[in-house]
Design a protein around this motif. Structure first.
Motif, PDB file in Angstrom:
ATOM      1  N   GLY A 173     -58.555  14.266 -12.260  1.00  0.00           N
ATOM      2  CA  GLY A 173     -58.655  13.375 -13.413  1.00  0.00           C
ATOM      3  C   GLY A 173     -57.731  13.693 -14.573  1.00  0.00           C
ATOM      4  O   GLY A 173     -57.803  13.053 -15.613  1.00  0.00           O
ATOM      5  N   VAL A 174     -56.848  14.684 -14.406  1.00  0.00           N
ATOM      6  CA  VAL A 174     -55.954  15.038 -15.518  1.00  0.00           C
ATOM      7  C   VAL A 174     -54.644  14.230 -15.475  1.00  0.00           C
ATOM      8  O   VAL A 174     -53.813  14.356 -16.360  1.00  0.00           O
ATOM      9  N   GLY A 175     -54.485  13.418 -14.432  1.00  0.00           N
ATOM     10  CA  GLY A 175     -53.286  12.590 -14.340  1.00  0.00           C
ATOM     11  C   GLY A 175     -52.225  13.183 -13.419  1.00  0.00           C
ATOM     12  O   GLY A 175     -51.042  12.850 -13.515  1.00  0.00           O
ATOM     13  N   LYS A 176     -52.648  14.019 -12.475  1.00  0.00           N
ATOM     14  CA  LYS A 176     -51.717  14.662 -11.557  1.00  0.00           C
ATOM     15  C   LYS A 176     -50.956  13.632 -10.714  1.00  0.00           C
ATOM     16  O   LYS A 176     -49.733  13.712 -10.594  1.00  0.00           O
ATOM     17  N   SER A 177     -51.685  12.663 -10.148  1.00  0.00           N
ATOM     18  CA  SER A 177     -51.029  11.685  -9.261  1.00  0.00           C
ATOM     19  C   SER A 177     -50.106  10.762 -10.057  1.00  0.00           C
ATOM     20  O   SER A 177     -49.004  10.440  -9.603  1.00  0.00           O
ATOM     21  N   THR A 178     -50.558  10.342 -11.220  1.00  0.00           N
ATOM     22  CA  THR A 178     -49.721   9.495 -12.073  1.00  0.00           C
ATOM     23  C   THR A 178     -48.431  10.239 -12.413  1.00  0.00           C
ATOM     24  O   THR A 178     -47.339   9.671 -12.395  1.00  0.00           O
ATOM     25  N   ASN A 183     -50.347  16.633 -20.020  1.00  0.00           N
ATOM     26  CA  ASN A 183     -50.552  15.186 -19.917  1.00  0.00           C
ATOM     27  C   ASN A 183     -51.649  14.769 -20.899  1.00  0.00           C
ATOM     28  O   ASN A 183     -52.504  15.577 -21.255  1.00  0.00           O
ATOM     29  N   PRO A 192     -47.626  11.486 -23.471  1.00  0.00           N
ATOM     30  CA  PRO A 192     -48.731  10.999 -24.299  1.00  0.00           C
ATOM     31  C   PRO A 192     -49.798  10.266 -23.481  1.00  0.00           C
ATOM     32  O   PRO A 192     -49.538   9.847 -22.353  1.00  0.00           O
ATOM     33  N   ALA A 196     -51.329   7.011 -23.005  1.00  0.00           N
ATOM     34  CA  ALA A 196     -50.843   5.689 -23.393  1.00  0.00           C
ATOM     35  C   ALA A 196     -51.445   4.627 -22.494  1.00  0.00           C
ATOM     36  O   ALA A 196     -51.533   4.823 -21.273  1.00  0.00           O
ATOM     37  N   ARG A 213     -51.458   3.974 -18.099  1.00  0.00           N
ATOM     38  CA  ARG A 213     -52.611   3.743 -17.225  1.00  0.00           C
ATOM     39  C   ARG A 213     -52.542   2.366 -16.577  1.00  0.00           C
ATOM     40  O   ARG A 213     -52.624   2.245 -15.360  1.00  0.00           O
ATOM     41  N   ASP A 261     -51.990   1.901 -12.592  1.00  0.00           N
ATOM     42  CA  ASP A 261     -53.100   1.373 -11.796  1.00  0.00           C
ATOM     43  C   ASP A 261     -52.755   0.045 -11.137  1.00  0.00           C
ATOM     44  O   ASP A 261     -53.404  -0.358 -10.178  1.00  0.00           O
TER      45      ASP A 261
HETATM   46  P1  ADP Z   1     -55.572  12.922 -10.929  1.00  0.00           P
HETATM   47  O1  ADP Z   1     -54.531  12.713  -9.882  1.00  0.00           O
HETATM   48  O2  ADP Z   1     -55.375  14.160 -11.738  1.00  0.00           O
HETATM   49  O3  ADP Z   1     -56.980  12.780 -10.448  1.00  0.00           O
HETATM   50  P2  ADP Z   1     -54.738  10.327 -11.896  1.00  0.00           P
HETATM   51  O4  ADP Z   1     -53.270  10.406 -11.917  1.00  0.00           O
HETATM   52  O5  ADP Z   1     -55.391   9.553 -10.792  1.00  0.00           O
HETATM   53  O6  ADP Z   1     -55.395  11.761 -12.013  1.00  0.00           O
HETATM   54  O7  ADP Z   1     -55.181   9.743 -13.308  1.00  0.00           O
HETATM   55  C1  ADP Z   1     -56.526   9.490 -13.646  1.00  0.00           C
HETATM   56  C2  ADP Z   1     -56.557   8.245 -14.564  1.00  0.00           C
HETATM   57  O8  ADP Z   1     -55.888   8.574 -15.786  1.00  0.00           O
HETATM   58  C3  ADP Z   1     -55.826   7.048 -13.976  1.00  0.00           C
HETATM   59  O9  ADP Z   1     -56.528   5.870 -14.298  1.00  0.00           O
HETATM   60  C4  ADP Z   1     -54.474   7.073 -14.673  1.00  0.00           C
HETATM   61  O10 ADP Z   1     -53.913   5.781 -14.807  1.00  0.00           O
HETATM   62  C5  ADP Z   1     -54.831   7.653 -16.025  1.00  0.00           C
HETATM   63  N1  ADP Z   1     -53.734   8.389 -16.659  1.00  0.00           N
HETATM   64  C6  ADP Z   1     -53.019   9.424 -16.142  1.00  0.00           C
HETATM   65  N2  ADP Z   1     -52.101   9.862 -17.017  1.00  0.00           N
HETATM   66  C7  ADP Z   1     -52.214   9.074 -18.129  1.00  0.00           C
HETATM   67  C8  ADP Z   1     -51.548   9.005 -19.387  1.00  0.00           C
HETATM   68  N3  ADP Z   1     -50.584   9.857 -19.698  1.00  0.00           N
HETATM   69  N4  ADP Z   1     -51.956   8.054 -20.246  1.00  0.00           N
HETATM   70  C9  ADP Z   1     -52.950   7.190 -19.930  1.00  0.00           C
HETATM   71  N5  ADP Z   1     -53.615   7.196 -18.793  1.00  0.00           N
HETATM   72  C10 ADP Z   1     -53.260   8.138 -17.884  1.00  0.00           C
END
Ligand code: ADP
Length: 374
Positions: A125-130, A283, A320, A322, A326, A330
């Motif tokens: 949930g920290v945004g690793k995949s994004t 992130n 940031p 932002a 997201r 998504d």
């Molecule tokens: P993880 O891989 O760590 O579980 P995800 O990449 O799936 O995390 O991100 C979790 C949620 O946070 C997703 O809905 C994604 O769009 C959102 N997210 C990730 N990075 C950011 C960011 N920098 N700003 C806004 N939303 C983000």
């Protein structure tokens, strides 16, 4: 007789080089059978890896010949210390860190792929995949040949992030063609099996699946392959870090203390298996209100940078929090390709440049000639 018992019986017909049968050798891992496919590994001494390929092949053939088993994937894993049967000269050498060192067959380079990096996080949930997705696109924007291997078996996000649907085609034999979008090659378990099917997989199957996605995919020539790791720092992640020939790891964290404790565990995990830490990314570092332009440090700010300094690893930059990162991620329209001139793409590009610089520096160091003075 269960499939597992039938395979074990078949392995009684496979002889060990030193005598006895493979079934009784103690070298076998647990045998997992799923939808007609068998997975297991053979543990051999670090100095016997090169000689053990015929044994691995024989085990695979024997398992495949069992009725009801359509295919088998057998991998070699290296034990830490040389076996007692090893020649005296090998025993005199200090035991290699087999699990992570070049002796581990799993650490043999993937042909045509210059650098493989892991993008990891201490927790989900920290945004690793994004970050993996946008970072890969940033490398591609710099003209590099890029692949993404989605190793997040229990929660693959790359099909959605890259807006890729359908199934990969066969390239010949058992090799799959990677899927592709936005100029990046992508392979994910999400293209191959239902999400629910992968959810029940245990450790060895997960490792086998990742080995297949790494080595049985026609990646072609790549400058960089970005591996989106499963979140966390448990045994599964550790084994995975050992099983992929990684040039380095990038740790993604949010700035809160709790996330940083996990990020610290991530750094420790890669250090344990001797994978260089390329650095830490913060992130969701801060938020700029779109209407007022006012900045808010929602989760605090700068924690990951301070942690990177404390750990003695590079700080790669901040992204940031932002809304459009997201929303676009998504909906399969990542910011780096859809808003390439925007501030968010710039943040990912700057991080990609730093990572690339570190990788090139490391490979230049390795390639540097050693001068020996008599
Ligand atoms: P993880 O891989 O760590 O579980 P995800 O990449 O799936 O995390 O991100 C979790 C949620 O946070 C997703 O809905 C994604 O769009 C959102 N997210 C990730 N990075 C950011 C960011 N920098 N700003 C806004 N939303 C983000």
């Amino acid at each position: 007789m269960s499939d597992k018992a039938a395979i074990l019986k078949a392995l009684e017909q496979v002889s060990m080089p030193g005598g006895g049968t493979l079934a009784a050798s103690g070298a076998l891992s647990d045998i997992i059978v799923h939808q007609g496919k068998a997975y297991f590994s053979l543990s051999v001494a670090a100095d016997q890896v090169a000689n053990s390929e015929p044994l691995r092949k024989a085990a695979e053939e024997a398992a495949k010949a069992v009725p009801g088993i359509a295919s088998a994937l057998v991998t070699l894993t290296a034990e830490k210390a040389p076996s007692r049967a090893a020649p005296a000269s090998a025993q005199e050498k200090p035991a290699a860190p087999a699990a992570s060192g070049p002796m581990n067959p799993a650490r043999i380079a993937v042909q045509g792929v210059k650098h493989i990096i892991a993008v990891a996080s201490g927790k989900g949930g920290v945004g690793k995949s994004t970050t993996s997705c946008n970072l890969a696109l940033a490398f591609a924007a710099r003209g590099l040949k890029v692949g993404v291997l989605d190793a997040d078996i229990y929660g693959p996000s790359m099909p959605k992030l890259f807006a890729i649907h359908g199934k990969p085609t066969l390239a010949g034999g058992r090799t799959l063609n990677p899927m592709q979008n936005y100029g990046v090659k992508v392979m994910s378990i999400g293209f191959l099996v239902d999400e629910e099917a992968a959810m029940i997989w245990r450790g060895p199957m997960v490792i086998s699946a990742i080995q297949q996605m790494l080595r049985e995919v026609a990646w072609g020539e790549l400058d960089i392959l970005v591996v989106d790791m499963p979140p966390g720092t448990g045994d599964a992640q550790l084994t995975m870090a050992q099983n992929v020939p990684l040039a380095g790891a990038v740790i993604v964290s949010t700035p809160q203390d709790l996330a940083l404790i996990d990020a610290r565990r991530g750094v420790a995990m890669f250090r344990k298996v001797e994978v260089p830490i390329l650095g830490v990314i913060e992130n969701m570092s801060y938020f700029i209100a779109p209407d007022t332009g006012k900045r808010y440090d929602i989760f605090g700010h700068g924690g990951a940078q301070a942690e990177a300094v404390r750990q003695g690893v590079p700080f790669l930059g901040e992204i940031p929090l932002a809304m459009n990162i997201r929303e676009r991620s998504d909906s399969g329209l990542p910011v780096v390709v859809t808003e390439p001139d925007g501030p968010h793409a710039a943040a990912y590009l700057a991080i990609a440049d730093r990572v690339w610089g570190l990788l090139e520096r490391d490979s230049a160091r390795k390639a540097a000639p050693r001068i020996v003075f008599d």
